[in-house]
Write a protein that holds these residues in place. Structure first.
Motif, PDB file in Angstrom:
ATOM      1  N   UNK A  92       0.805  -1.218   0.000  1.00  0.00           N
ATOM      2  CA  UNK A  92       0.000   0.000   0.000  1.00  0.00           C
ATOM      3  C   UNK A  92       0.836   1.266   0.000  1.00  0.00           C
ATOM      4  N   UNK A  93       2.154   1.143  -0.055  1.00  0.00           N
ATOM      5  CA  UNK A  93       3.028   2.313   0.019  1.00  0.00           C
ATOM      6  C   UNK A  93       2.828   3.275  -1.154  1.00  0.00           C
ATOM      7  N   UNK A  94       2.698   2.759  -2.355  1.00  0.00           N
ATOM      8  CA  UNK A  94       2.509   3.622  -3.518  1.00  0.00           C
ATOM      9  C   UNK A  94       1.163   4.328  -3.442  1.00  0.00           C
ATOM     10  N   UNK A  95       0.119   3.589  -3.117  1.00  0.00           N
ATOM     11  CA  UNK A  95      -1.202   4.203  -2.998  1.00  0.00           C
ATOM     12  C   UNK A  95      -1.227   5.233  -1.880  1.00  0.00           C
ATOM     13  N   UNK A  96      -0.575   4.960  -0.774  1.00  0.00           N
ATOM     14  CA  UNK A  96      -0.531   5.909   0.340  1.00  0.00           C
ATOM     15  C   UNK A  96       0.208   7.186  -0.064  1.00  0.00           C
ATOM     16  N   UNK A  97       1.321   7.029  -0.746  1.00  0.00           N
ATOM     17  CA  UNK A  97       2.094   8.181  -1.185  1.00  0.00           C
ATOM     18  C   UNK A  97       1.286   9.035  -2.159  1.00  0.00           C
ATOM     19  N   UNK A  98       0.642   8.388  -3.110  1.00  0.00           N
ATOM     20  CA  UNK A  98      -0.178   9.115  -4.085  1.00  0.00           C
ATOM     21  C   UNK A  98      -1.375   9.784  -3.414  1.00  0.00           C
ATOM     22  N   UNK A  99      -2.013   9.074  -2.495  1.00  0.00           N
ATOM     23  CA  UNK A  99      -3.153   9.639  -1.773  1.00  0.00           C
ATOM     24  C   UNK A  99      -2.732  10.866  -0.981  1.00  0.00           C
ATOM     25  N   UNK A 100      -1.643  10.769  -0.251  1.00  0.00           N
ATOM     26  CA  UNK A 100      -1.163  11.911   0.531  1.00  0.00           C
ATOM     27  C   UNK A 100      -0.822  13.102  -0.352  1.00  0.00           C
ATOM     28  N   UNK A 101      -0.235  12.843  -1.510  1.00  0.00           N
ATOM     29  CA  UNK A 101       0.102  13.909  -2.447  1.00  0.00           C
ATOM     30  C   UNK A 101      -1.165  14.590  -2.956  1.00  0.00           C
ATOM     31  N   UNK A 102      -2.166  13.792  -3.320  1.00  0.00           N
ATOM     32  CA  UNK A 102      -3.427  14.359  -3.810  1.00  0.00           C
ATOM     33  C   UNK A 102      -4.139  15.180  -2.737  1.00  0.00           C
ATOM     34  N   UNK A 103      -4.210  14.654  -1.529  1.00  0.00           N
ATOM     35  CA  UNK A 103      -4.889  15.382  -0.449  1.00  0.00           C
ATOM     36  C   UNK A 103      -4.155  16.680  -0.117  1.00  0.00           C
ATOM     37  N   UNK A 104      -2.837  16.648  -0.126  1.00  0.00           N
ATOM     38  CA  UNK A 104      -2.053  17.858   0.140  1.00  0.00           C
ATOM     39  C   UNK A 104      -2.260  18.908  -0.944  1.00  0.00           C
ATOM     40  N   UNK A 105      -2.610  18.464  -2.149  1.00  0.00           N
ATOM     41  CA  UNK A 105      -2.837  19.382  -3.270  1.00  0.00           C
ATOM     42  C   UNK A 105      -4.259  19.936  -3.283  1.00  0.00           C
ATOM     43  N   UNK A 106      -5.098  19.483  -2.335  1.00  0.00           N
ATOM     44  CA  UNK A 106      -6.446  20.035  -2.256  1.00  0.00           C
ATOM     45  C   UNK A 106      -7.566  19.145  -2.735  1.00  0.00           C
ATOM     46  N   UNK A 107      -7.243  17.925  -3.133  1.00  0.00           N
ATOM     47  CA  UNK A 107      -8.287  16.975  -3.533  1.00  0.00           C
ATOM     48  C   UNK A 107      -9.180  16.716  -2.317  1.00  0.00           C
ATOM     49  N   UNK A 108     -10.491  16.623  -2.543  1.00  0.00           N
ATOM     50  CA  UNK A 108     -11.421  16.456  -1.440  1.00  0.00           C
ATOM     51  C   UNK A 108     -11.510  15.049  -0.900  1.00  0.00           C
ATOM     52  N   UNK A 109     -11.439  14.065  -1.795  1.00  0.00           N
ATOM     53  CA  UNK A 109     -11.586  12.665  -1.385  1.00  0.00           C
ATOM     54  C   UNK A 109     -10.851  11.774  -2.371  1.00  0.00           C
ATOM     55  N   UNK A 110     -10.266  10.685  -1.861  1.00  0.00           N
ATOM     56  CA  UNK A 110      -9.563   9.720  -2.717  1.00  0.00           C
ATOM     57  C   UNK A 110     -10.114   8.332  -2.429  1.00  0.00           C
ATOM     58  N   UNK A 111     -10.512   7.623  -3.484  1.00  0.00           N
ATOM     59  CA  UNK A 111     -10.917   6.225  -3.387  1.00  0.00           C
ATOM     60  C   UNK A 111      -9.866   5.387  -4.103  1.00  0.00           C
ATOM     61  N   UNK A 112      -9.809   4.118  -3.758  1.00  0.00           N
ATOM     62  CA  UNK A 112      -8.799   3.215  -4.304  1.00  0.00           C
ATOM     63  C   UNK A 112      -9.466   1.959  -4.867  1.00  0.00           C
ATOM     64  N   UNK A 113      -8.988   1.513  -6.032  1.00  0.00           N
ATOM     65  CA  UNK A 113      -9.424   0.242  -6.621  1.00  0.00           C
ATOM     66  C   UNK A 113      -8.177  -0.548  -6.971  1.00  0.00           C
ATOM     67  N   UNK A 114      -8.242  -1.846  -6.743  1.00  0.00           N
ATOM     68  CA  UNK A 114      -7.111  -2.708  -7.083  1.00  0.00           C
ATOM     69  C   UNK A 114      -7.638  -4.026  -7.635  1.00  0.00           C
ATOM     70  N   UNK A 115      -6.844  -4.666  -8.448  1.00  0.00           N
ATOM     71  CA  UNK A 115      -7.255  -5.916  -9.077  1.00  0.00           C
ATOM     72  C   UNK A 115      -6.867  -7.121  -8.217  1.00  0.00           C
TER      73      UNK A 115
END
Length: 77
Positions: free
Chosen positions: A49-72
């Protein structure tokens, strides 16, 4: 979102090493377009989950309101 620097392969790294490896590795190119948006991140295989966590934190810090995750697939430890 774009990768801002090269990161070595994570295949042999543990969770802590993966998190450290990805610190500061991504940035949002046009944050004004994403303010208060709901974003969906898609990852083919969820290992630690490290990549998803890093990307999520980056998006939230940039002002994104909510992040959802999908994986196969999820790697069981």
């Amino acid at each position: 979102m774009e990768r801002t620097r090269y990161t070595p392969s994570q295949t042999t790294k543990n969770k802590s090493e993966r998190i450290t490896n990805l610190q500061g590795a991504f940035k949002v190119k046009q944050p004004d377009l994403l303010t208060d948006k709901h974003m969906l991140l898609v990852d083919d295989i969820l290992t630690t989950g490290a990549t998803l966590a890093s990307c999520t934190n980056t998006l939230l810090a940039a002002g994104v309101g909510q992040v959802s995750i999908a994986t196969i697939a999820v790697v069981e430890s």
